[in-house]
Design a protein around this motif. Structure first.
Motif, PDB file in Angstrom:
ATOM      1  N   ASP A 206       0.816  -1.223   0.000  1.00  0.00           N
ATOM      2  CA  ASP A 206       0.000   0.000   0.000  1.00  0.00           C
ATOM      3  C   ASP A 206       0.846   1.268   0.000  1.00  0.00           C
ATOM      4  N   GLU A 207       2.153   1.134  -0.144  1.00  0.00           N
ATOM      5  CA  GLU A 207       3.018   2.300  -0.274  1.00  0.00           C
ATOM      6  C   GLU A 207       3.577   2.363  -1.693  1.00  0.00           C
ATOM      7  N   GLY A 208       4.122   3.523  -2.051  1.00  0.00           N
ATOM      8  CA  GLY A 208       4.588   3.726  -3.414  1.00  0.00           C
ATOM      9  C   GLY A 208       6.052   4.098  -3.482  1.00  0.00           C
ATOM     10  N   PHE A 209       6.520   4.211  -4.715  1.00  0.00           N
ATOM     11  CA  PHE A 209       7.900   4.607  -4.985  1.00  0.00           C
ATOM     12  C   PHE A 209       7.926   5.438  -6.251  1.00  0.00           C
ATOM     13  N   ALA A 210       8.656   6.546  -6.203  1.00  0.00           N
ATOM     14  CA  ALA A 210       8.905   7.371  -7.387  1.00  0.00           C
ATOM     15  C   ALA A 210      10.398   7.373  -7.636  1.00  0.00           C
ATOM     16  N   ASN A 211      10.794   7.237  -8.886  1.00  0.00           N
ATOM     17  CA  ASN A 211      12.207   7.081  -9.228  1.00  0.00           C
ATOM     18  C   ASN A 211      12.937   8.425  -9.129  1.00  0.00           C
ATOM     19  N   THR A 212      13.170   8.828  -7.897  1.00  0.00           N
ATOM     20  CA  THR A 212      13.955  10.034  -7.602  1.00  0.00           C
ATOM     21  C   THR A 212      15.056   9.641  -6.626  1.00  0.00           C
ATOM     22  N   VAL A 213      16.117  10.435  -6.590  1.00  0.00           N
ATOM     23  CA  VAL A 213      17.254  10.106  -5.731  1.00  0.00           C
ATOM     24  C   VAL A 213      16.828  10.042  -4.266  1.00  0.00           C
ATOM     25  N   ALA A 214      15.959  10.931  -3.829  1.00  0.00           N
ATOM     26  CA  ALA A 214      15.555  10.978  -2.428  1.00  0.00           C
ATOM     27  C   ALA A 214      14.765   9.756  -1.998  1.00  0.00           C
ATOM     28  N   ALA A 215      14.151   9.050  -2.941  1.00  0.00           N
ATOM     29  CA  ALA A 215      13.306   7.906  -2.592  1.00  0.00           C
ATOM     30  C   ALA A 215      14.098   6.634  -2.341  1.00  0.00           C
ATOM     31  N   TYR A 216      15.377   6.619  -2.698  1.00  0.00           N
ATOM     32  CA  TYR A 216      16.169   5.396  -2.543  1.00  0.00           C
ATOM     33  C   TYR A 216      16.681   5.261  -1.110  1.00  0.00           C
ATOM     34  N   ASP A 217      16.752   4.011  -0.653  1.00  0.00           N
ATOM     35  CA  ASP A 217      17.435   3.728   0.605  1.00  0.00           C
ATOM     36  C   ASP A 217      18.949   3.776   0.400  1.00  0.00           C
ATOM     37  N   ARG A 218      19.393   3.353  -0.761  1.00  0.00           N
ATOM     38  CA  ARG A 218      20.822   3.423  -1.111  1.00  0.00           C
ATOM     39  C   ARG A 218      20.911   3.652  -2.610  1.00  0.00           C
ATOM     40  N   PHE A 219      21.674   4.670  -3.001  1.00  0.00           N
ATOM     41  CA  PHE A 219      21.767   5.056  -4.409  1.00  0.00           C
ATOM     42  C   PHE A 219      23.230   5.125  -4.799  1.00  0.00           C
ATOM     43  N   MET A 220      23.584   4.429  -5.891  1.00  0.00           N
ATOM     44  CA  MET A 220      24.975   4.356  -6.356  1.00  0.00           C
ATOM     45  C   MET A 220      25.038   4.811  -7.807  1.00  0.00           C
ATOM     46  N   PRO A 221      25.254   6.100  -8.047  1.00  0.00           N
ATOM     47  CA  PRO A 221      25.280   6.606  -9.419  1.00  0.00           C
ATOM     48  C   PRO A 221      26.668   6.514 -10.027  1.00  0.00           C
ATOM     49  N   GLY A 222      26.716   6.470 -11.364  1.00  0.00           N
ATOM     50  CA  GLY A 222      27.972   6.591 -12.071  1.00  0.00           C
ATOM     51  C   GLY A 222      28.453   8.036 -12.064  1.00  0.00           C
ATOM     52  N   ASN A 223      29.674   8.234 -12.534  1.00  0.00           N
ATOM     53  CA  ASN A 223      30.268   9.578 -12.501  1.00  0.00           C
ATOM     54  C   ASN A 223      29.500  10.581 -13.355  1.00  0.00           C
ATOM     55  N   GLN A 224      28.864  10.103 -14.407  1.00  0.00           N
ATOM     56  CA  GLN A 224      28.166  11.000 -15.324  1.00  0.00           C
ATOM     57  C   GLN A 224      26.655  10.988 -15.124  1.00  0.00           C
ATOM     58  N   VAL A 225      26.199  10.537 -13.969  1.00  0.00           N
ATOM     59  CA  VAL A 225      24.759  10.448 -13.690  1.00  0.00           C
ATOM     60  C   VAL A 225      24.357  11.605 -12.782  1.00  0.00           C
ATOM     61  N   SER A 226      23.275  12.251 -13.130  1.00  0.00           N
ATOM     62  CA  SER A 226      22.717  13.323 -12.306  1.00  0.00           C
ATOM     63  C   SER A 226      21.277  12.969 -11.957  1.00  0.00           C
ATOM     64  N   ALA A 227      20.662  13.797 -11.136  1.00  0.00           N
ATOM     65  CA  ALA A 227      19.276  13.547 -10.742  1.00  0.00           C
ATOM     66  C   ALA A 227      18.339  13.577 -11.945  1.00  0.00           C
ATOM     67  N   GLU A 228      18.691  14.378 -12.951  1.00  0.00           N
ATOM     68  CA  GLU A 228      17.850  14.466 -14.146  1.00  0.00           C
ATOM     69  C   GLU A 228      18.002  13.246 -15.052  1.00  0.00           C
ATOM     70  N   SER A 229      18.997  12.415 -14.792  1.00  0.00           N
ATOM     71  CA  SER A 229      19.226  11.241 -15.643  1.00  0.00           C
ATOM     72  C   SER A 229      18.241  10.115 -15.372  1.00  0.00           C
ATOM     73  N   LEU A 230      17.557  10.153 -14.219  1.00  0.00           N
ATOM     74  CA  LEU A 230      16.680   9.056 -13.831  1.00  0.00           C
ATOM     75  C   LEU A 230      15.382   9.077 -14.625  1.00  0.00           C
ATOM     76  N   GLU A 231      14.939   7.906 -15.016  1.00  0.00           N
ATOM     77  CA  GLU A 231      13.670   7.770 -15.735  1.00  0.00           C
ATOM     78  C   GLU A 231      12.524   8.081 -14.775  1.00  0.00           C
ATOM     79  N   PRO A 232      11.597   9.003 -15.128  1.00  0.00           N
ATOM     80  CA  PRO A 232      10.588   9.478 -14.171  1.00  0.00           C
ATOM     81  C   PRO A 232       9.365   8.574 -14.060  1.00  0.00           C
ATOM     82  N   PHE A 233       9.557   7.320 -13.661  1.00  0.00           N
ATOM     83  CA  PHE A 233       8.414   6.429 -13.485  1.00  0.00           C
ATOM     84  C   PHE A 233       8.087   6.305 -11.993  1.00  0.00           C
TER      85      PHE A 233
END
Length: 520
Positions: A206-233
């Motif tokens: 009954d809870e949701g998730f939005a693909n944003t950096v703040a929603a992750y418990d642990r986030f490991m981006p590459g060097n060329q990844v920014s918050a705008e790089s995430l697919e907005p689903f």
């Protein structure tokens, strides 16, 4: 005296200076033995990533190791075994292997193209010394032998009374392509590490998730990844279902059969909502971003009413699995807003309660057939939640704070395991704890890896090329014609394939001795 003077005048051999050391290091690094050793170390270094839980895949199991065996967890952390593929030593092997492969491929490619342009050598004078040899008396001519060998797809060179033919260049092609594909595989992994990202998140029913950096418990981006790089689903976990074996072989009762999560998915903020059933090894994919189901557990829903009659906490609490076979789980509940003092509880969730040997309670089945919550301890005091110091959700408080907390001695009011809908009153009028219902949680790994398809193509090319390298052999056939007699000799340029060439040489001789009939 003359000998001594000559020794004095003799030039001193040059020392092994920095340039020589660099040359030796480069030759050693780019040798085939070093490349094979690094490839072996690369595979060997991947083993801990498969045997030891990784933070990027199973954060709940990593937390469990820290709780059960902090000394072992500390050693794992010291050698970066919880993050093998992001560790310094694994990156060093990766870079050394990449350099070694480049150093191997460049000279081999030059040699390969030189071999392609080189014509077959002249036929030896004494063909009888070759491993395979025979004499034909059918009056074979140089022109006929050359034509028939060309139809067998040999590269042919002719001279005065001789024919030289060579075949099997695809072996070297396969060898070179195998090295190129390994290099391509490393490049694909590097592309994924630089332009991709991975993250973990725990979602309760009954809870949701939005693909944003703040929603992750642990986030490991590459060097060329920014918050705008995430697919907005986004999606909502409508229901999680886990099924276990309930009959048949008694030794198999309780074994997991299937896990599925029913999601309500939006591919983009304005897109229509659609249903999706997420299963193990059947990820949700949206424009290259894949969502994998990697774990699940129970999240009992609690309500805490404090001493002033206010609801200090209401929600689901994800519990950490302690015994996977029966899904007995440990739960930590904190109510920092409770008045007059903060409240905390250590509890154990039992999916199917049963009496334990020696007293107490346990679970006899991993499914929630008869769920109960057992309160192991209740505490009050300052848990340090607002101190700014990060805390694990699976720990009530740091050790130094736990020593200062006041345990609530419940005495005769200590409850038996609570069933859904049951509650008990805390001593000293501090409030009430109510076990409302049972929900389930799932852990997800969400990954975007642009090097995934190139890595697959490189792995496929490596498989095909190694087959070429192992199956095809380099071989040569020579013919010398003199006084109406044709002498045929043959040899292979591949070690260990002489026996297999004997049959092929016999077939070649049959073709050469086929009279005037043209070979089809």
């Amino acid at each position: 005296m003359a000998v001594q003077e000559m020794e004095k005048q003799a030039p001193t051999p040059p020392g092994f200076g920095p340039v020589a050391w660099l040359r030796w290091t480069w030759r050693t690094l780019t040798s085939m033995k070093t490349a094979l050793l690094l490839l072996f170390l690369f595979a060997l270094g991947s083993i801990p990533g498969s045997l030891i839980p990784q933070r990027g895949v199973e954060p709940d199991k990593v937390a469990q190791i820290y709780l059960n065996d902090p000394v072992r967890a500390e050693w794992y952390q010291r050698f970066q075994l919880f993050d093998v593929f992001n560790s310094v030593w694994f990156a060093a092997i990766y870079l050394l292997l990449f350099t070694s492969l480049v150093g191997c491929i460049v000279p081999r490619t030059t040699t390969y193209f030189k071999e392609l342009r080189r014509r077959p050598p002249a036929a030896p004078r004494h063909l009888s010394r070759l491993p395979h040899h025979t004499v034909l008396d059918e009056g074979l001519t140089v022109e006929v032998a050359a034509r028939r060998l060309r139809k067998l797809r040999f590269r042919v060179e002719t001279g005065d009374g001789w024919v030289s033919a060579e075949k099997g260049f695809l072996r070297e092609t396969g060898n070179l392509l195998f090295h190129v594909s390994l290099l391509g595989l490393l490049v694909a992994v590097g592309i994924g590490a630089v332009f991709g990202y991975r993250g973990n998140v725990l979602v309760v029913e009954d809870e949701g998730f939005a693909n944003t950096v703040a929603a992750y418990d642990r986030f490991m981006p590459g060097n060329q990844v920014s918050a705008e790089s995430l697919e907005p689903f986004s999606f909502t976990l409508d229901e999680f279902k886990a099924s276990y074996q309930v009959g048949g072989d008694p030794t198999k009762i309780g074994q997991p059969l299937d896990f599925s999560a029913h999601l309500k998915v939006k591919d983009a903020p304005g897109a229509p909502q659609r249903d999706y059933e997420l299963k193990v090894n059947e990820p949700l994919e949206i424009n290259g971003t894949q969502t994998y189901l990697i774990g699940n557990g129970y999240a009992p829903f609690f309500r805490i009413t404090d001493g002033k009659g206010q609801v200090a906490f209401e929600g689901a609490v994800p519990c950490l699995i302690e015994f996977p076979a029966t899904r007995v789980s440990g739960c930590v509940l904190k109510a920092p807003d409770a008045q007059p003092g903060q409240l905390g509880f250590l509890m154990r969730f039992l999916p199917t309660v049963a009496p334990a040997q020696g007293g107490g309670f346990t679970s006899s089945f991993p499914g929630d057939l008869m769920p109960r919550v057992q309160v192991l301890g209740a505490f009050t005091g300052d848990f340090g939640v607002r101190s700014g110091r990060p805390q694990s959700v699976y720990e009530l408080a740091p050790p130094e704070i736990m020593k200062k907390l006041k345990p609530l001695v419940m005495g005769s009011t200590a409850p038996k395991p609570l069933a859904p809908g049951q509650s008990f009153d805390l001593p000293d009028g501090l409030g009430k704890l109510e076990f409302v219902a049972v929900k389930e949680w799932m852990t997800l790994q969400i990954a975007y890896d642009p090097g995934r398809v190139p890595a697959l193509l490189a792995a496929g090319l490596a498989t095909v090329s190694i087959v070429f390298s192992l199956v095809i052999r380099r071989r040569r056939v020579f013919v010398r014609v003199k006084d109406g007699t044709a002498e045929v000799g043959g040899l292979t340029r591949t070690e260990g394939s002489a026996a297999g060439f004997a049959e092929e040489f016999a077939d070649i001789v049959k073709v050469l001795s086929a009279g005037d009939k043209d070979v089809r």
